[in-house]
Every structure is written in structure tokens, then in C-alpha cells.
Design an enzyme around this catalytic site. Structure first.
Site, PDB file in Angstrom:
ATOM      1  N   GLU A 223      39.524  47.531  35.662  1.00  0.00           N
ATOM      2  CA  GLU A 223      39.526  46.088  35.399  1.00  0.00           C
ATOM      3  C   GLU A 223      39.595  45.237  36.670  1.00  0.00           C
ATOM      4  O   GLU A 223      40.567  44.500  36.891  1.00  0.00           O
ATOM      5  CB  GLU A 223      40.688  45.716  34.468  1.00  0.00           C
ATOM      6  CG  GLU A 223      40.576  46.299  33.085  1.00  0.00           C
ATOM      7  CD  GLU A 223      41.594  45.714  32.106  1.00  0.00           C
ATOM      8  OE1 GLU A 223      42.338  44.779  32.497  1.00  0.00           O
ATOM      9  OE2 GLU A 223      41.652  46.177  30.957  1.00  0.00           O
ATOM     10  N   GLU A 404      40.252  51.652  26.749  1.00  0.00           N
ATOM     11  CA  GLU A 404      41.420  50.913  26.272  1.00  0.00           C
ATOM     12  C   GLU A 404      41.028  50.090  25.057  1.00  0.00           C
ATOM     13  O   GLU A 404      40.014  49.399  25.067  1.00  0.00           O
ATOM     14  CB  GLU A 404      41.996  49.982  27.352  1.00  0.00           C
ATOM     15  CG  GLU A 404      42.647  50.682  28.520  1.00  0.00           C
ATOM     16  CD  GLU A 404      43.315  49.710  29.487  1.00  0.00           C
ATOM     17  OE1 GLU A 404      43.707  48.600  29.030  1.00  0.00           O
ATOM     18  OE2 GLU A 404      43.440  50.052  30.671  1.00  0.00           O
TER      19      GLU A 404
END
Length: 497
Positions: A223, A404
Site C-alpha cells: 500500500e 487484504e
């Protein structure tokens, strides 16, 4: 940076779940259309469906043979042992020990004590039937100062973890960087310093050569967008800055680090696969106006295309560059050959999906669906389908893994000691179904990792939010399988819903 961009970023900051003092607002601001879809609200944890002892009905939704069901964690969130066996200090050690930064003054010093209890946690993974485990390697545990000779004790810990996974028939998926930058590198400029990308490539090479025979899949940078937005624009993640111009130079250097790590793997001779881990947010116009459509396109550029285009097309999106302006540090920081490095061919893309974004004509964002305990997270399973099919449509049939997806719930043991997180079951079931539909429509999805295996240190929220399939009593470090864990075990057993 344009006024539109600045206003948009400030608006996002106001809506962020981890902004200091943010309070959950539930359905405030939701549109009538969002509230009308009551089934979506069941994905949250405020009003979960009543518990039933009947088995989950079989929907007949089977995933492809060999589909890898898994769970995910990250080093700083679960390992603890912050000062043991030669581990150096990370930016998150510094940030969490700074008064006022973390809810309740929590730190990751102990977390879920996974460093000492990893064998127990491996047994839990086997009990759940996991086929894949996505975790991260702590850079300061391998190189205390971010460079130089590796710490053998740190490498040995991950070797033991990897051996334990293989002994239990669980495929490892290792992330090289999940935000825990060595503090010594931050002191030298952190990700604003181009040299940090070079140090990352050296660290990656060390890890590849030491552990590469045990890791089939590597993820480079987790991320990058969150580091950019939370760490450098809003300031409520480490390193805690509020500097918009620095933020996108950081984005470029994180992308450069990704590309250099891909090249390091190829040069090492290690045969594992490698790719980035990107949190992607499908962006939708908040209304039917032309202004909303235009603003949504730019918003999507900052949220998604800035990272996807550079990796898969070898260019940053022109609308974002134009919006940043020619004098921005990012635009001035891109050197000849950088995009070629960043677009070094990858083997897969890791997608992390949590929420959609709805954009108004003036660049603000609005809430259309109920939220979870994480106030920024709108519960919209259809967004999973949309982002997966969009990636395949726009960037080709690169293999995809979901690394995720999950939500926090107010998990409290009942009188019988069990944790009835029925809302999490509903949330995951709806998102699994959306992923199944995407596979049916041609998305090459090969695995799905629920966030998270364990309750853990949730960054600026400390231990306030519980995201795990497994409940952790932090005082005793006792682990308890939640209702969602038992349900997920059945999903894995039958390879579907």
C-alpha cells in the site's frame, strides 16, 4: 498542486478513520439509495444477524481447483519483541512512542507476541485449514539501520517461520515492506530521499538470497498510497508529516523501490514470483453530473492509476501530473529510466479492497453506504467485483491475489467464552460471492487472504479495533477462534460458499 486537489485531500482527511479524535458517525450522510439497500448494512457489526446453530447453507459457489484460501498479517502489528535479537528501531516505534499519536498511547512493543508464539499461531493456521499465509518481514529486524550486514538472528526467525509453514502444508507469501522503515533511514530523509529506494533493493537482495528457497511468492511494497496519504499528507501514520508536495515525491520513490526489488529478484536467481500490493478503491461519481464524472476521473488517478499505470504501462497518468504541476517535487524527481524500472515485468498483482469512494463535482467525497467501526470504510461488496474486473479489463490478465479484505467488529467474549462476530461472517460471505462472480467473468483470481489472522496493533487506532479471525486477549496473549474463523474453516474445506 491545484486547489481542487488540495480541497479533495483535506476533505479525505476529515473523513479518515484514523485522524486524531475522529468519531464514528455511522450512517450520517448516507444517501437514501444507500440506506434503502438494507442487506448491505448486515455486513457491518452494529446489528449482526441473530446467531444460529444451523450450518451455513451451501450456495453451490465453488472456487477453482487449487484456489488458495489464506489470511494476512504484518510484522509490526503482531510480532512484538521490539528490542530483541538485534532488531533496530523503525519509524513506527518512534511514532507510537510519541505522545498523542496513537489511541490510548498504545505501541507495538508486544502486540500479539507472535515473535515468541509463532509456533502456536502456525498451529492455528493449520486448524483453520489455511492454504496460504501472507505476512511481512521486518526490515529493521534484518538490517537494524537499514543497510549493511544482515542480522542473522532476524533471518533465523523468518527461516523458522517459513519451515513451520511448509511443515503444515501452508504456502508462504512474504511482503518485503509493510511500513516499518528503519528509523536510521528516516533520519537520513526517509522516502523523500531517493537513496532509500536503493537501500530497499539491497535489503530485498539480502532477503531473497537468504530465504528465497522457501518463499514461492514475494510482495514488494504494501500500500504505497497509504504511506503517501496517511504518512505525508494527513500525518496520522508514521512518519507523521503534513507536506503535500513531499507526499508525491515519496510515491515516486516507493514505486521506484518496487521496481528495483523486482529487478533484484531476477538478478538473484531466485525462482519465486513477485508483484506489488496495492489498496485499490473503486471511484464512482456521486451523481449524474458532468462535473462529478470529471472529478471522479481525477480522483481515480490519485487513488489507483498513479500506481497501476506506472507499473503496468510504464507511465504516470497525465491528468495527475498536470494537476500536480510541473514544479511539483514528484514531477521534477522523475529521472530518465525510472519508469522503465518501475514497470519491470511482474508475475502477479496483490489487490487489497476495503471501500468504494464517491466523488462530487467539486472534488469532495460523500458516504453512500453504511460504515464499519472504521468510519472510513463503506461496506459495499459490489466494489470488490468492480475493482477486480476493472483491473483485468484495463491492465490485462495478470494473475491477481486478494491480500487484504476484512472489517473491524466490537468483539467481546460472551458468557460461554465464545466470540459471535456474525457481522464479519456476513461481510466476508458477500465479498467472497463478489469475487466468485468476478472469476466467472474472466478475472484470473488465484487466492484470497482475509485481513486479519489475529487481532493486532491497528496503527493509529492502537488496540481499539479488532480485525482478526482469532481473538487475542492482550493481557494473557490467549487466542480464541471467533465464529468467523469456524465459518471460514468450512469455506476452505468445501472451497466455496
Amino acid at each position: 498542486m491545484s486547489l481542487l486537489t488540495r480541497r479533495r485531500l483535506l476533505r479525505r482527511a476529515a473523513l479518515s478513520a484514523t485522524a486524531a479524535g475522529a468519531a464514528r458517525t455511522g450512517l450520517a450522510g448516507a444517501t437514501a439509495a444507500g440506506i434503502a439497500t438494507s442487506t448491505v448494512a448486515l455486513g457491518g457489526c452494529d446489528s449482526p444477524p441473530e446467531r444460529t446453530t444451523d450450518p451455513e447453507p451451501d450456495r453451490g459457489l465453488r472456487f477453482p481447483d487449487g484456489f488458495a484460501w489464506g489470511a494476512a498479517t504484518s510484522a509490526y502489528q503482531i510480532e512484538g519483541a521490539a528490542k530483541e535479537d538485534g532488531r533496530g528501531e523503525s519509524v513506527w516505534d518512534t511514532f507510537s512512542h510519541t505522545p498523542g499519536r496513537i489511541r490510548n498511547g498504545d505501541t507495538g512493543d508486544v502486540a500479539a507476541d507472535h515473535y515468541h508464539r509463532y509456533a502456536q499461531d502456525l498451529d492455528l493456521m493449520r486448524e483453520l485449514g489455511l492454504r496460504s499465509y501472507r505476512f511481512s518481514i521486518s526490515w529493521p529486524r534484518i538490517q537494524a539501520d537499514g543497510s549493511g550486514r544482515p542480522n542473522q538472528r532476524g533471518l533465523d526467525f523468518y527461516r523458522r517461520l517459513l519451515d513451520g509453514l511448509h511443515e503444515r502444508g501452508i504456502a508462504p507469501m512474504a511482503t518485503l515492506f509493510h511500513w516499518d522503515l528503519p528509523q536510521a533511514l528516516q533520519d537520513a530523509g526517509g522516502w523523500e530521499n531517493r537513496d532509500t529506494a536503493e537501500r530497499f533493493a539491497e535489503y530485498a537482495d539480502v532477503v531473497f538470497r537468504a530465504l528465497g528457497d522457501r518463499v514461492p511468492v514475494w510482495l514488494t511494497v504494501n500500500e504505497p498510497k497509504t504511506v503517501v496519504q496517511n504518512g505525508y499528507i494527513w500525518g496520522h501514520h508514521a512518519p507523521g508529516f503534513q507536506d503535500e508536495d513531499a507526499a508525491y515525491l515519496v510515491a515516486h520513490h516507493l514505486q521506484l523501490a518496487h521496481g528495483l526489488a523486482v529487478q533484484a529478484l531476477r538478478a538473484s536467481g531466485v525462482t519465486g514470483r513477485i508483484g506489488p500490493a496495492l489498496n485499490l478503491h473503486p471511484c464512482y461519481p456521486a451523481d449524474d453530473s458532468a462535473e462529478s464524472a470529471t472529478a471522479t476521473r481525477l480522483h481515480d488517478g490519485y487513488e489507483n492509476r498513479l500506481y497501476l499505470d506506472s507499473i503496468f504501462k510504464g507511465a504516470y497518468p497525465q491528468d495527475v501530473l498536470d494537476d500536480l504541476g510541473p514544479d511539483s517535487r514528484m514531477v521534477r524527481g522523475v529521472r530518465d529510466g525510472d519508469l522503465k524500472i518501475i514497470s519491470s515485468p511482474v508475475d502477479l498483482l496483490a489487490v487489497q479492497y476495503y471501500t468504494p469512494i464517491y466523488v462530487t463535482g467539486d472534488g469532495d467525497t460523500v458516504r453512500k453506504w453504511p460504515t464499519s467501526e472504521a468510519e472510513w470504510q463503506q461496506i459495499y461488496p459490489e466494489g470488490m467485483y468492480d475493482i477486480l474486473t476493472r483491473v483485468t479489463r484495463d491492465y490485462g490478465r495478470v494473475p491477481i491475489t486478494i491480500t487484504e479484505n476484512g472489517l473491524p467488529c466490537p468483539d467481546v467474549p460472551g458468557a460461554d467464552g465464545n466470540i459471535d462476530d456474525a457481522g464479519r461472517v456476513t461481510f466476508l460471505r458477500d465479498h467472497f460471492a463478489a469475487a466468485h462472480r468476478a472469476i466467472g467473468d474472466g478475472v484470473p483470481l488465484e487466492s484470497y487472504h482475509v485481513w486479519s489472522l489475529l487481532d493486532n496493533f491497528e496503527w493509529a487506532e492502537g488496540y481499539e479495533q479488532r480485525w482478526g479471525l482469532v481473538y487475542v486477549d492482550y493481557a494473557s496473549q490467549r487466542r480464541v477462534l471467533k465464529r468467523s474463523a469456524h465459518w471460514y474453516r468450512d469455506v476452505i474445506r468445501r472451497n466455496g460458499l
